[in-house]
Design a protein around this motif. Structure first.
Motif, PDB file in Angstrom:
ATOM      1  N   GLY A 155      30.852  42.229  44.041  1.00  0.00           N
ATOM      2  CA  GLY A 155      32.244  41.862  43.772  1.00  0.00           C
ATOM      3  C   GLY A 155      32.773  42.512  42.509  1.00  0.00           C
ATOM      4  N   ILE A 156      32.553  43.839  42.414  1.00  0.00           N
ATOM      5  CA  ILE A 156      32.930  44.572  41.199  1.00  0.00           C
ATOM      6  C   ILE A 156      34.401  44.971  41.248  1.00  0.00           C
ATOM      7  CG2 ILE A 156      32.521  46.689  39.857  1.00  0.00           C
ATOM      8  CD1 ILE A 156      30.085  44.893  39.813  1.00  0.00           C
ATOM      9  N   VAL A 157      35.162  44.540  40.247  1.00  0.00           N
ATOM     10  CA  VAL A 157      36.531  45.030  40.061  1.00  0.00           C
ATOM     11  C   VAL A 157      36.467  46.151  39.041  1.00  0.00           C
ATOM     12  CG1 VAL A 157      38.845  44.477  39.213  1.00  0.00           C
ATOM     13  CG2 VAL A 157      37.607  42.829  40.625  1.00  0.00           C
ATOM     14  N   TRP A 158      36.937  47.338  39.420  1.00  0.00           N
ATOM     15  CA  TRP A 158      36.786  48.488  38.533  1.00  0.00           C
ATOM     16  C   TRP A 158      38.104  49.212  38.300  1.00  0.00           C
ATOM     17  CZ3 TRP A 158      38.322  52.824  41.144  1.00  0.00           C
ATOM     18  CH2 TRP A 158      38.104  52.879  42.533  1.00  0.00           C
ATOM     19  N   LEU A 159      38.056  50.005  37.241  1.00  0.00           N
ATOM     20  CA  LEU A 159      39.183  50.852  36.884  1.00  0.00           C
ATOM     21  C   LEU A 159      38.689  52.299  36.935  1.00  0.00           C
ATOM     22  CD1 LEU A 159      42.063  50.237  35.805  1.00  0.00           C
ATOM     23  CD2 LEU A 159      41.133  50.536  33.509  1.00  0.00           C
TER      24      LEU A 159
END
Ligand code: ATP
Ligand code: MG
Length: 178
Positions: A86-90
């Motif tokens: 569940g990685i939220v990345w930029l």
């Protein structure tokens, strides 16, 4: 047998960029939930090397100090989500090719200097992990652009104690002048 080091090459943001990344990570909570990356752990992994022995870590430390790289800029302008973890990345495409070239150079360095081939042939996807165990961000997020001006690569050792991750910088590269 477990090796004493778990190594990776990374870019670390300066304090101004770190604060802006930390703010974005914090604000994403409303949409995504999950847990924010602590500000001092915000980074870009350029090459994950994995387990290494003490002599290998020493060789790579020396090779990293000798490494001379040109400064560059990576433009962060879009977000995404990796379902596993569940990685939220930029991330961003502008400047990503240079990072991919750096990734290849560091992979070759780890092999040549310490006999450490990269353990995974996952394609390199430059990203900064902002939250974990989180839901995907909205399509338009983050709606801002950050320029990451970098000058040095860090060789970092990762360790775990009492469920807490620690990163320790073993060496930083030189910067080309001019
Ligand atoms: P956790 O494992 O609890 O998520 P972490 O990922 O911060 O913690 P490490 O697993 O030591 O700590 O990883 C260090 C860095 O290398 C992180 O940026 C991680 O995303 C990246 N990384 C770890 N394993 C791989 C891999 N197999 N391929 C590419 N990058 C990896
Ligand atoms: Mg990990």
């Amino acid at each position: 047998m477990t090796q004493p080091y778990r190594l990776f090459f990374a870019l670390w943001p300066d304090s101004e960029l770190r604060d802006r990344l930390a703010t974005l990570a914090h604000e994403a909570r409303r949409h995504c939930g999950g847990r924010a990356t602590p500000p001092d752990k915000l980074h870009l992994t350029l090459a994950f090397i994995g387990e290494a022995g003490a002599a290998q870590a020493e060789s790579l430390t020396a090779a990293t100090r000798r490494l001379c790289m040109a400064p560059g800029t990576w433009r962060l302008d879009h977000g995404g989500h990796f379902r596993g973890g569940g990685i939220v990345w930029l991330g961003g495409d502008d400047g990503a090719e240079t990072l991919t070239a750096l990734h290849r150079r560091l992979a070759a360095l780890a092999e040549a200097a310490a006999g450490l081939p990269l353990p995974s042939d996952r394609p390199f996807r430059p990203h900064v992990t902002l939250r974990r165990r989180a839901k995907p961000p909205p399509a338009a997020w983050p709606g801002v652009t950050l320029d990451w001006h970098y000058r040095r690569v860090a060789l970092v050792a990762s360790s775990q104690r009492d469920g807490q991750h620690r990163y320790r910088t073993l060496a930083v590269s030189e910067t080309a002048s001019g």
